[in-house]
Design a protein around this motif. Structure first.
Motif, PDB file in Angstrom:
ATOM      1  N   UNK A  10       0.800  -1.221   0.000  1.00 15.83           N
ATOM      2  CA  UNK A  10       0.000   0.000   0.000  1.00 15.83           C
ATOM      3  C   UNK A  10       0.836   1.277   0.000  1.00 15.83           C
ATOM      4  N   UNK A  11       2.143   1.173   0.227  1.00 15.70           N
ATOM      5  CA  UNK A  11       3.016   2.347   0.219  1.00 15.70           C
ATOM      6  C   UNK A  11       3.399   2.750  -1.195  1.00 15.70           C
ATOM      7  N   UNK A  12       4.117   3.881  -1.313  1.00 19.49           N
ATOM      8  CA  UNK A  12       4.453   4.367  -2.650  1.00 19.49           C
ATOM      9  C   UNK A  12       5.385   3.405  -3.380  1.00 19.49           C
ATOM     10  N   UNK A  13       6.307   2.760  -2.666  1.00 22.40           N
ATOM     11  CA  UNK A  13       7.158   1.768  -3.314  1.00 22.40           C
ATOM     12  C   UNK A  13       6.373   0.502  -3.609  1.00 22.40           C
ATOM     13  N   UNK A  14       5.537   0.069  -2.671  1.00 21.76           N
ATOM     14  CA  UNK A  14       4.723  -1.118  -2.902  1.00 21.76           C
ATOM     15  C   UNK A  14       3.826  -0.967  -4.114  1.00 21.76           C
ATOM     16  N   UNK A  15       3.215   0.211  -4.254  1.00 19.33           N
ATOM     17  CA  UNK A  15       2.353   0.441  -5.424  1.00 19.33           C
ATOM     18  C   UNK A  15       3.165   0.405  -6.716  1.00 19.33           C
ATOM     19  N   UNK A  16       4.379   0.934  -6.666  1.00 20.36           N
ATOM     20  CA  UNK A  16       5.241   0.892  -7.854  1.00 20.36           C
ATOM     21  C   UNK A  16       5.628  -0.544  -8.194  1.00 20.36           C
ATOM     22  N   UNK A  17       5.847  -1.369  -7.180  1.00 22.89           N
ATOM     23  CA  UNK A  17       6.176  -2.775  -7.419  1.00 22.89           C
ATOM     24  C   UNK A  17       4.998  -3.521  -8.041  1.00 22.89           C
ATOM     25  N   UNK A  18       3.812  -3.260  -7.541  1.00 24.80           N
ATOM     26  CA  UNK A  18       2.629  -3.924  -8.096  1.00 24.80           C
ATOM     27  C   UNK A  18       2.406  -3.513  -9.549  1.00 24.80           C
ATOM     28  N   UNK A 186      13.666   7.572  -7.684  1.00 19.92           N
ATOM     29  CA  UNK A 186      12.328   7.461  -8.250  1.00 19.92           C
ATOM     30  C   UNK A 186      11.760   6.079  -7.915  1.00 19.92           C
ATOM     31  N   UNK A 187      10.561   6.044  -7.334  1.00 18.93           N
ATOM     32  CA  UNK A 187       9.995   4.784  -6.849  1.00 18.93           C
ATOM     33  C   UNK A 187       9.910   3.727  -7.948  1.00 18.93           C
ATOM     34  N   UNK A 188       9.526   4.124  -9.159  1.00 20.85           N
ATOM     35  CA  UNK A 188       9.415   3.141 -10.238  1.00 20.85           C
ATOM     36  C   UNK A 188      10.773   2.562 -10.621  1.00 20.85           C
ATOM     37  N   UNK A 189      11.822   3.379 -10.525  1.00 24.49           N
ATOM     38  CA  UNK A 189      13.165   2.891 -10.844  1.00 24.49           C
ATOM     39  C   UNK A 189      13.665   1.917  -9.779  1.00 24.49           C
ATOM     40  N   UNK A 190      13.405   2.241  -8.499  1.00 31.09           N
ATOM     41  CA  UNK A 190      13.780   1.321  -7.431  1.00 31.09           C
ATOM     42  C   UNK A 190      12.992   0.021  -7.565  1.00 31.09           C
ATOM     43  N   UNK A 214      20.955   1.497  -4.051  1.00 29.20           N
ATOM     44  CA  UNK A 214      20.343   2.002  -5.277  1.00 29.20           C
ATOM     45  C   UNK A 214      19.813   3.405  -5.036  1.00 29.20           C
ATOM     46  N   UNK A 215      20.234   4.334  -5.867  1.00 33.20           N
ATOM     47  CA  UNK A 215      19.688   5.688  -5.916  1.00 33.20           C
ATOM     48  C   UNK A 215      19.889   6.176  -7.335  1.00 33.20           C
ATOM     49  N   UNK A 216      19.035   7.045  -7.779  1.00 34.06           N
ATOM     50  CA  UNK A 216      19.219   7.600  -9.123  1.00 34.06           C
ATOM     51  C   UNK A 216      20.460   8.468  -9.167  1.00 34.06           C
ATOM     52  N   UNK A 217      21.003   8.640 -10.345  1.00 30.64           N
ATOM     53  CA  UNK A 217      22.227   9.411 -10.525  1.00 30.64           C
ATOM     54  C   UNK A 217      21.967  10.913 -10.377  1.00 30.64           C
TER      55      UNK A 217
END
Length: 295
Positions: A10-18, A186-190, A214-217
């Motif tokens: 339900x979190x922002x990363x979880x939603x990006x993973x789904x 960025x959540x989608x990149x992670x 992991x972090x964006x450049x």
């Protein structure tokens, strides 16, 4: 069939993973907290026995950094005991565990990017609870990947981008901290990086385990990130506030933050071929997503 369990969907990363475009043949399951309490070791074991999975990604976390200073038990329950229960269950089920951690495990000294094996020394309760989670995962399930990240931002209403959009609409002046250095993630990149690791660990028992970053450049400050956001808003014809700097000390947050949140991504590049893109190149689409969520 490959089944991936996502904790914290339900979190922002979880939603990006789904929402991640998983390959054909991969099924993602993301039970709610009511369906699976990841801090309950017995419940985790029973759930995994009844619903076997190929790998687990833990995106569940207590992330209220300042509130954690007074809600210590809640922070450790979510960030240390939860990962411990997942690690115990994953090991019993023979499933690899990919766990998300944070740059806040570091004190933030110096100016060089933190290497994965650098000594940790958290400055606040949140960082300490996440450090506890790392230790629990490493000891509880040796076949695990712990991925530290920094300054996570997504299209949700609680993200930094959304906060800057509110400031742009409501205030003539925005004062943003300019002495903390790092890189937005960025959540989608992670999510894509975590998916790469989980799928490989599911398919190959010899896949690299251990600590990764992991972090964006792109090195910036919160003030620099805000300036880039406002520039994108201005390019869309939107009003933006006058941007001013403020120090962390003057901002006065209850929890101390690391001044240096830079993370070396050398190991994840080498072991998994994950090459983070510049956050600035992902920002326009991220802002489109935040704006679209408000129309």
């Amino acid at each position: 069939m490959t089944r991936i369990l996502i904790a914290g969907g339900s979190g922002q990363l979880g939603r990006a993973l789904i929402a991640h475009p998983w390959p054909d043949g991969v099924t993602v399951v993301a039970p709610t907290r009511r369906e699976l309490d990841v801090a309950d070791a017995d419940a985790v074991k029973a759930w995994l026995q009844a619903s076997p999975v190929s790998a687990i990604i833990n995106a569940a976390a207590y992330t209220a950094v300042d509130r954690a200073e007074i809600e210590i038990a809640a922070a450790f329950a979510a960030n240390a005991l939860g990962p411990a229960a997942l690690a115990e269950g994953a090991r019993a089920a023979g499933a690899p565990l990919v766990h998300v951690s944070t740059d806040y495990v570091f004190a933030g000294d110096g100016s060089a990017p933190h290497e994965v094996d650098a000594a940790i020394a958290p400055l606040n309760v949140y960082g300490a609870s996440k450090a506890g989670g790392e230790l629990a995962v490493r000891l509880g399930q040796p076949r695990s990947a712990i991925v530290r990240t920094s300054w996570l931002v997504g299209a949700g209403r609680s993200s930094f981008v959304a906060a800057m959009l509110r400031l742009a609409r409501e205030r003539p002046v925005a004062r943003v901290v300019d002495d903390q250095h790092g890189a937005p993630t960025i959540a989608t990149d992670l999510a894509a990086a975590l998916a790469t690791i989980a799928l490989r660990m599911a398919a190959d028992e010899a896949a690299p385990a251990g600590l990764f970053h992991f972090a964006n450049e792109g090195d910036t400050t919160w003030h620099g990130f805000a300036a880039a956001i406002f520039a994108e808003l201005a390019a869309r014809g939107m009003q933006t506030p006058r941007l001013e700097t403020i120090s962390s000390a003057d901002y006065g947050a209850p929890a101390r933050r690391p001044m240096n949140s830079r993370l070396s991504t050398a190991r994840i590049r080498r072991d998994y071929g994950v090459i983070p893109r510049p956050w600035a190149s992902a920002l326009p689409r991220l802002i489109d997503g935040v704006l679209g969520d408000r129309t």
